[in-house]
Design an enzyme around this catalytic site. Structure first.
Site, short mmCIF file in Angstrom:
data_model
loop_
_atom_site.label_atom_id
_atom_site.label_comp_id
_atom_site.label_asym_id
_atom_site.label_seq_id
_atom_site.Cartn_x
_atom_site.Cartn_y
_atom_site.Cartn_z
N SER A 149 0.85 -1.20 0.00
CA SER A 149 0.00 0.00 0.00
C SER A 149 0.88 1.24 0.00
O SER A 149 1.99 1.23 0.56
CB SER A 149 -0.88 0.03 1.25
OG SER A 149 -1.52 1.28 1.38
N TYR A 162 -1.29 -0.38 10.23
CA TYR A 162 -1.42 -0.76 8.82
C TYR A 162 -0.15 -0.39 8.04
O TYR A 162 0.36 -1.18 7.24
CB TYR A 162 -2.65 -0.05 8.25
CG TYR A 162 -3.01 -0.39 6.83
CD1 TYR A 162 -3.70 -1.56 6.51
CD2 TYR A 162 -2.70 0.49 5.79
CE1 TYR A 162 -4.05 -1.85 5.20
CE2 TYR A 162 -3.05 0.21 4.48
CZ TYR A 162 -3.73 -0.96 4.18
OH TYR A 162 -4.07 -1.24 2.88
#
Ligand code: NAP
Length: 252
Positions: A149, A162
């Site tokens: 990501s 995350y």
């Protein structure tokens, strides 16, 4: 745990995509089926959505097997994957995509939020990859594609867990590519920016789009196209790389 069997071509080239009941994983599964792979579609809880992905693949003339297991559970991964590999051989392509976010600022973040995000993204990568790697090594041929990501490259407030998981996945991608290069297994990461899936459905997408050079969020199929390229021989000299699919967000 539920395994729904569809006819699988023995010896046909297989792609395993984790977290493929919806969103980016579902688009990758459909795309790789279109490319000629027999799909092993992993998912966790959403049986209805997974059945719909399978129906799409079968309707398009492809082959698909649904595999419901939690990638963070090492025993579940092994108990589903090892008998399949014994029967059909290893997947030629593994896409580690399963994931979720559990955002909050660090002052409010609970240990469970930290542990669960790392367990699914990083633990899931390890559990699934280590289940298939021995057989893939014996074939002296394979591609592993990890869905990272932009958050793991640039940092995002409220996503310490995350971002740490995705940055870890990028590190794991680079090390594994070095480790497996001489065995003819390529390992790359795709780092999506904002992609229109359930994961970002609650965000103010209009405001976010204004900050993206291409002035829009991406579609799952735009990520799937890059995965398709990395899974193909067209990318035969690419390994250890992180390819951004983010509309031009600067990642340094
Ligand atoms: P999504 O639409 O919410 O889909 C997530 C998928 O992961 C579902 O199929 C879900 O299965 C599966 N999953 C979640 N936990 C799992 C577990 N423990 N074991 C097995 N499967 C599990 O999310 P998405 O947006 O497509 O995200 C896919 C990947 O792209 C994730 O790794 C995410 O971090 C990454 N990503 C997304 C974006 C974005 O903007 N959307 C941006 C960058 C990176 P069930 O629903 O069946 O439980």
């Amino acid at each position: 745990m539920e395994t729904v069997k569809a006819p699988t071509v023995p010896g046909g080239k297989i792609a395993l995509v984790t977290g493929a009941s919806k969103g980016i994983g579902a688009a990758i599964a459909r795309r790789l089926a279109h490319d000629g792979f027999t799909l092993w579609v992993n998912y966790h809880r959403d049986h209805t959505a997974a059945q719909s992905v399978r129906a799409d693949i079968l309707a398009a003339g492809g082959e698909c097997q649904l595999l419901s297991f939690d990638v963070s559970d090492a025993e579940q991964c092994r108990s589903v994957l090892l008998p399949l590999i014994e029967q059909y051989g290893p997947p030629e392509v593994l896409v580690n995509n399963a994931g979720f976010a559990s955002d909050s600022v660090i002052a409010m973040m609970q240990l469970e939020d930290w542990n669960r995000v790392l367990a699914v993204h990083l633990g899931g990568f390890f559990n699934v990859t280590s289940s298939v790697i021995a057989a893939m090594l014996r074939c002296k041929h394979g591609r592993i594609i990890n869905i990272a990501s932009t958050s793991g490259q640039t940092g995002v407030a409220g996503q310490v867990n995350y971002s740490a998981a995705k940055a870890g996945l990028i590190g794991a991608t680079r090390s594994l590519a070095v480790e497996l290069g001489r065995r003819n297994i390529r390992v790359n990461a795709v780092a999506p920016g904002f992609i229109a899936t359930d994961m970002i459905a609650g965000l103010p997408l209009e405001n976010i789009s204004a900050t993206i050079p291409l002035r829009r969020v991406g579609q799952p199929e735009e990520v799937a196209a890059v995965v398709s390229f990395l899974a193909s021989d067209e990318s035969s000299y690419i390994t250890g790389q992180v390819i951004g699919v983010n509309g031009g967000i600067f990642t340094g």
